[in-house]
Design an enzyme around this catalytic site. Structure first.
Site, short mmCIF file in Angstrom:
data_model
loop_
_atom_site.label_atom_id
_atom_site.label_comp_id
_atom_site.label_asym_id
_atom_site.label_seq_id
_atom_site.Cartn_x
_atom_site.Cartn_y
_atom_site.Cartn_z
N ASP A 1 9.32 -11.27 14.05
CA ASP A 1 10.72 -10.84 14.11
C ASP A 1 10.85 -9.40 13.64
O ASP A 1 10.49 -9.08 12.51
CB ASP A 1 11.55 -11.76 13.20
CG ASP A 1 13.04 -11.41 13.22
OD1 ASP A 1 13.76 -12.02 14.03
OD2 ASP A 1 13.46 -10.53 12.45
N HIS B 1 22.26 -7.70 16.65
CA HIS B 1 21.95 -7.77 15.21
C HIS B 1 23.17 -8.21 14.38
O HIS B 1 23.05 -9.05 13.49
CB HIS B 1 21.43 -6.41 14.74
CG HIS B 1 20.52 -6.50 13.55
ND1 HIS B 1 19.47 -5.65 13.35
CD2 HIS B 1 20.51 -7.34 12.49
CE1 HIS B 1 18.84 -5.97 12.23
NE2 HIS B 1 19.47 -6.98 11.68
N TYR C 1 14.84 -1.76 11.66
CA TYR C 1 13.75 -1.79 10.68
C TYR C 1 12.81 -0.60 10.84
O TYR C 1 11.95 -0.37 9.99
CB TYR C 1 12.91 -3.08 10.81
CG TYR C 1 13.66 -4.37 10.68
CD1 TYR C 1 14.97 -4.41 10.21
CD2 TYR C 1 13.08 -5.58 11.05
CE1 TYR C 1 15.67 -5.60 10.12
CE2 TYR C 1 13.77 -6.78 10.95
CZ TYR C 1 15.07 -6.78 10.50
OH TYR C 1 15.75 -7.97 10.42
N LYS D 1 16.10 -6.77 17.92
CA LYS D 1 17.56 -6.84 17.82
C LYS D 1 18.18 -5.48 18.13
O LYS D 1 17.59 -4.44 17.78
CB LYS D 1 18.00 -7.26 16.40
CG LYS D 1 17.20 -8.42 15.84
CD LYS D 1 17.68 -8.89 14.48
CE LYS D 1 16.66 -9.82 13.86
NZ LYS D 1 15.54 -9.15 13.19
N1 NAP Z 1 19.28 -10.66 11.33
C1 NAP Z 1 19.46 -10.04 10.19
O1 NAP Z 1 20.53 -9.47 9.93
C2 NAP Z 1 18.34 -10.03 9.19
C3 NAP Z 1 18.57 -9.55 7.89
C4 NAP Z 1 17.52 -9.57 6.99
C5 NAP Z 1 16.29 -10.07 7.35
N2 NAP Z 1 16.06 -10.50 8.65
C6 NAP Z 1 14.73 -11.01 9.07
O2 NAP Z 1 14.39 -12.14 8.26
C7 NAP Z 1 13.13 -11.92 7.65
C8 NAP Z 1 13.02 -12.63 6.32
O3 NAP Z 1 14.05 -12.21 5.43
P1 NAP Z 1 13.79 -11.26 4.17
O4 NAP Z 1 12.56 -10.49 4.38
O5 NAP Z 1 15.05 -10.52 3.92
O6 NAP Z 1 13.69 -12.27 2.95
P2 NAP Z 1 12.80 -13.55 2.53
O7 NAP Z 1 11.83 -13.90 3.60
O8 NAP Z 1 13.77 -14.57 2.07
O9 NAP Z 1 12.06 -13.02 1.25
C9 NAP Z 1 11.09 -12.03 1.30
C10 NAP Z 1 10.72 -11.71 -0.14
O10 NAP Z 1 10.17 -12.86 -0.76
C11 NAP Z 1 8.84 -12.59 -1.20
N3 NAP Z 1 8.05 -13.80 -0.91
C12 NAP Z 1 7.71 -14.30 0.30
N4 NAP Z 1 7.03 -15.46 0.18
C13 NAP Z 1 6.92 -15.67 -1.17
C14 NAP Z 1 6.31 -16.70 -1.93
N5 NAP Z 1 5.69 -17.73 -1.35
N6 NAP Z 1 6.39 -16.62 -3.29
C15 NAP Z 1 7.02 -15.57 -3.89
N7 NAP Z 1 7.60 -14.57 -3.21
C16 NAP Z 1 7.56 -14.63 -1.86
C17 NAP Z 1 8.38 -11.37 -0.45
O11 NAP Z 1 7.51 -10.59 -1.24
P3 NAP Z 1 6.15 -9.92 -0.72
O12 NAP Z 1 6.40 -9.37 0.65
O13 NAP Z 1 5.87 -8.87 -1.74
O14 NAP Z 1 5.14 -11.02 -0.74
C18 NAP Z 1 9.70 -10.61 -0.23
O15 NAP Z 1 10.02 -9.87 -1.40
C19 NAP Z 1 13.06 -10.39 7.56
O16 NAP Z 1 11.77 -9.93 7.27
C20 NAP Z 1 13.60 -9.99 8.89
O17 NAP Z 1 12.63 -10.13 9.92
C21 NAP Z 1 17.08 -10.49 9.55
#
Ligand code: NAP
Length: 282
Positions: free
Chosen positions: A50, A113, A55, A80
């Site tokens: 994704d 998005h 980004y 997106k």
């Molecule tokens: N559509 C939208 O508006 C929108 C908005 C935001 C995000 N997104 C998408 O959704 C994806 C995921 O969301 P997100 O990146 O915001 O947040 P997330 O996946 O909820 O959390 C990511 C964070 O959690 C940590 N993490 C991951 N697995 C872990 C584990 N098993 N134990 C401890 N820490 C862990 C990661 O650290 P490390 O990387 O340091 O391991 C990072 O800091 C994004 O990457 C993006 O592709 C979409």
């Protein structure tokens, strides 16, 4: 029905299949990190990657996938369209840029998005055109509420097959999830771990201890059992692996409802209604 392994797919309303578990790439911003992170994820069985124009990493993701020589048909690529390039012509043009940066001639899934009032119907008309032209296989939205989806239905020729929204135990959107299920829209969870905000929760830790699982694994399992498609992001190989080990245990009804009750309406991102009104993130 809950998925049984990372290779399982879900059938979308348009007939296409989508992997039931994905990988987020937000904040992966240099080539070396992208190379090592995506290689680990690919080897662990993740197939859905994704990204988004916003980004600014479509180019390095495209380069990584090219270097890994992954057959295009085995990959599931989502991108997106950002707020500032919405509208009919701008959307068509900006998707050409995404395809070029990702080194591909089609996307598996393209999402709006965020909802933007000014270009609400024109952007979607461009999405329908891109699908008809074969530039994208499936079209969907992100950060749309049930009200946005109802509004879109007044003019859309076809409806989104995916709604990607912020979803985790501190922002469980059970009403939206029900709406999406009723309308055959798959709910994807962004920030499925609440960007770490939920990882210190003592109640989830207690449930995890019972199953010998981490808090992250319990949260991802809770999402899967709700029929949600999570896309966790990590740059740590051991966490990328850990997040896939969620297909070998089951949360019972009490555990599911205990986690449901942790909702605090706590967002890590923007409020969709404000982005809809103002046309930008704040
Ligand atoms: N559509 C939208 O508006 C929108 C908005 C935001 C995000 N997104 C998408 O959704 C994806 C995921 O969301 P997100 O990146 O915001 O947040 P997330 O996946 O909820 O959390 C990511 C964070 O959690 C940590 N993490 C991951 N697995 C872990 C584990 N098993 N134990 C401890 N820490 C862990 C990661 O650290 P490390 O990387 O340091 O391991 C990072 O800091 C994004 O990457 C993006 O592709 C979409």
């Amino acid at each position: 029905m809950t998925l049984t392994n990372i290779a399982d797919t879900i059938k979308l309303a348009d007939g296409n299949k989508i992997p039931g578990f994905g990988f987020g790439t937000y904040l992966i911003s240099d080539q070396e990190s992208m190379d090592t992170t995506i290689k680990t994820a690919w080897d662990e069985g993740y197939r859905l990657f994704d990204t988004a124009m916003l980004y600014r990493n479509e180019d390095i993701l495209g380069e990584t996938l090219h270097r890994l020589e992954i057959p295009r048909q085995e990959l599931y690529l989502t991108s997106k369209v950002a707020e500032e390039v919405q509208g009919y012509d701008q959307t068509l043009k900006s998707v050409e840029g995404s395809l070029k940066r990702l080194q591909t001639d089609y996307l598996d899934l393209l999402l709006i998005h965020w909802p933007v009032r000014e270009h609400f119907f024109d952007t979607w008309r461009a999405f329908e055109q891109l699908k008809a032209d074969g530039k994208v296989k499936s079209i969907g939205v992100s950060n749309y509420t049930a009200a946005h989806l109802d509004l879109l239905a007044t003019k859309a020729k076809e409806m989104p097959v995916v709604d990607q929204v912020e979803y985790h135990p501190y922002l469980n959107q059970l009403a939206l999830l029900d709406y999406n299920k009723q309308h055959n829209i798959v709910t994807e969870a962004w920030s499925p771990l609440g960007r770490r905000a939920v990882l210190g929760d003592p109640m989830i830790a207690k449930i995890g201890k019972h199953h010998d699982k981490s808090v992250a694994q319990v949260i991802l399992r809770w999402e899967l059992q709700h029929g949600i498609l999570p896309i966790p992001k990590s740059q740590h190989p051991e966490r990328i692996v850990e997040n896939t080990k969620v297909f070998d245990f089951t949360l019972d009804e009490d555990e599911m409802s205990t986690i449901d009750l942790l909702n605090k309406y706590q967002r890590t991102g923007n409020e969709p209604e404000i982005v809809y009104e103002t046309g930008k993130q704040y």
